[in-house]
Design an enzyme around this catalytic site. Sequence first.
Site, mmCIF file in Angstrom:
data_model
loop_
_atom_site.group_PDB
_atom_site.id
_atom_site.type_symbol
_atom_site.label_atom_id
_atom_site.label_comp_id
_atom_site.label_asym_id
_atom_site.label_seq_id
_atom_site.Cartn_x
_atom_site.Cartn_y
_atom_site.Cartn_z
ATOM 1 N N ASN A 183 107.560 0.310 144.232
ATOM 2 C CA ASN A 183 107.685 -0.311 145.539
ATOM 3 C C ASN A 183 108.304 0.703 146.495
ATOM 4 O O ASN A 183 108.551 1.858 146.132
ATOM 5 C CB ASN A 183 108.464 -1.628 145.475
ATOM 6 C CG ASN A 183 109.917 -1.450 145.054
ATOM 7 O OD1 ASN A 183 110.500 -0.365 145.161
ATOM 8 N ND2 ASN A 183 110.529 -2.518 144.575
ATOM 9 N N ASP A 239 108.944 -17.646 147.845
ATOM 10 C CA ASP A 239 109.663 -16.928 146.776
ATOM 11 C C ASP A 239 108.952 -15.596 146.533
ATOM 12 O O ASP A 239 107.779 -15.577 146.175
ATOM 13 C CB ASP A 239 109.669 -17.783 145.503
ATOM 14 C CG ASP A 239 110.525 -17.211 144.383
ATOM 15 O OD1 ASP A 239 111.003 -16.066 144.526
ATOM 16 O OD2 ASP A 239 110.696 -17.896 143.362
ATOM 17 N N GLY A 247 108.483 -19.225 141.854
ATOM 18 C CA GLY A 247 108.406 -18.728 140.490
ATOM 19 C C GLY A 247 107.832 -17.337 140.380
ATOM 20 O O GLY A 247 107.122 -16.857 141.274
ATOM 21 N N ASP A 272 104.745 -7.861 140.505
ATOM 22 C CA ASP A 272 104.081 -7.965 139.207
ATOM 23 C C ASP A 272 102.680 -8.537 139.351
ATOM 24 O O ASP A 272 101.753 -8.126 138.644
ATOM 25 C CB ASP A 272 104.909 -8.847 138.260
ATOM 26 C CG ASP A 272 106.241 -8.231 137.911
ATOM 27 O OD1 ASP A 272 106.369 -6.993 137.997
ATOM 28 O OD2 ASP A 272 107.169 -8.983 137.553
ATOM 29 N N GLU A 298 110.903 -1.714 132.017
ATOM 30 C CA GLU A 298 111.822 -2.660 131.382
ATOM 31 C C GLU A 298 111.835 -2.492 129.861
ATOM 32 O O GLU A 298 112.394 -3.317 129.151
ATOM 33 C CB GLU A 298 111.480 -4.101 131.762
ATOM 34 C CG GLU A 298 111.930 -4.455 133.180
ATOM 35 C CD GLU A 298 111.744 -5.915 133.532
ATOM 36 O OE1 GLU A 298 112.261 -6.317 134.583
ATOM 37 O OE2 GLU A 298 111.084 -6.659 132.776
ATOM 38 N N LEU A 343 104.558 -2.519 149.532
ATOM 39 C CA LEU A 343 105.416 -2.560 150.720
ATOM 40 C C LEU A 343 105.807 -3.981 151.107
ATOM 41 O O LEU A 343 106.126 -4.242 152.271
ATOM 42 C CB LEU A 343 104.689 -1.889 151.892
ATOM 43 C CG LEU A 343 104.234 -0.448 151.674
ATOM 44 C CD1 LEU A 343 103.386 0.022 152.849
ATOM 45 C CD2 LEU A 343 105.429 0.469 151.462
ATOM 46 N N ASP A 399 113.569 -16.201 132.371
ATOM 47 C CA ASP A 399 114.194 -16.127 133.683
ATOM 48 C C ASP A 399 115.099 -17.338 133.905
ATOM 49 O O ASP A 399 114.652 -18.480 133.742
ATOM 50 C CB ASP A 399 113.138 -16.099 134.792
ATOM 51 C CG ASP A 399 112.372 -14.794 134.837
ATOM 52 O OD1 ASP A 399 112.760 -13.845 134.114
ATOM 53 O OD2 ASP A 399 111.388 -14.721 135.595
#
Length: 313
Positions: A191, A248, A289, A254, A147, A223, A18
Amino acid sequence: MGAPVAGRVIVVGSINRDIVARVGRLPSPGETVPGWDLEFLPGGKGANQAVAAARAGGRVCFVGAVGADEAGVQNVTMLRAEGIDTREIRVVDGVPSGTAVIFVADTGENEIVIIGGANTHVTGAAVREALQRINVTHQDVILTNFEIPDDAVDAAVEYGGAARCRLIVNPAPARPLTTALWNGRAILTPNRVESLVLTGLDDVHAAARSLTEQTRAPVVVTLGSDGALLADIDGDTHIAARQVPVVDTTGAGDVFVGVLAAEVAADVPLRSAVRRAVVAASLSVSRPGARAAPSLAELDAAMTAGEPDTPRR
């Protein structure tokens, strides 16, 4: 305390590096905005979910791929440090490891661009071979996400179905479900937006009900700050999130999915598993993070009485 683990969580998914830029606000199309920080962090939906599951007490095995580069070496090393079995992570020569470019605003909201890299080389054949070596049993949970390519996801679902193990599919980023997924009886964890995209509906309750009726399996819609919606044979249940200061939101979904998988592997009833996953995700957004999943001790301490579930019939 967390329930003793009866089976393993076998993650078939993505591993990324990332690149995170902090900005005052997210840019509009065509707009340039100043940033104030840049970080290079481990990520990828599969890897983030695996870490969350391991921290929640799960025994985790990983099936995936990285490039023969520094990012790949670092990612595998970090997964091992979390106690995750990485023997089925392939190194693909001549291909970079997956990368995500993430913009995080002061509000905690984010925008993400994914470059698949080695994740696009996770094939159905490789997944089947890896799962055979792992010796999947009915006690295990296979967790996969979007992914990686469709044939890899299908292979995980079909192999898990034949082994009669529990299946959880995180359909993100959203794309049409394959026949294997419609028929695989996996727990889907979209989601809010993904549930609407998958069904073409404009109401999250209707979307969740439509998905569970078509797959004949429970559906859990995350949600965000509103918690999660569980749709199953008993109806719909809203499970509220804990209200916390948001730092964040990257990776909160996940964290939810990884903790859910660990709880299902521990034979925890699904509604209780969802409640615990909601609390874990709420804790994670108060930290920076994509790997802000709480430890087992932190999660146990946080499992106090909260807002009641709201059933809908």
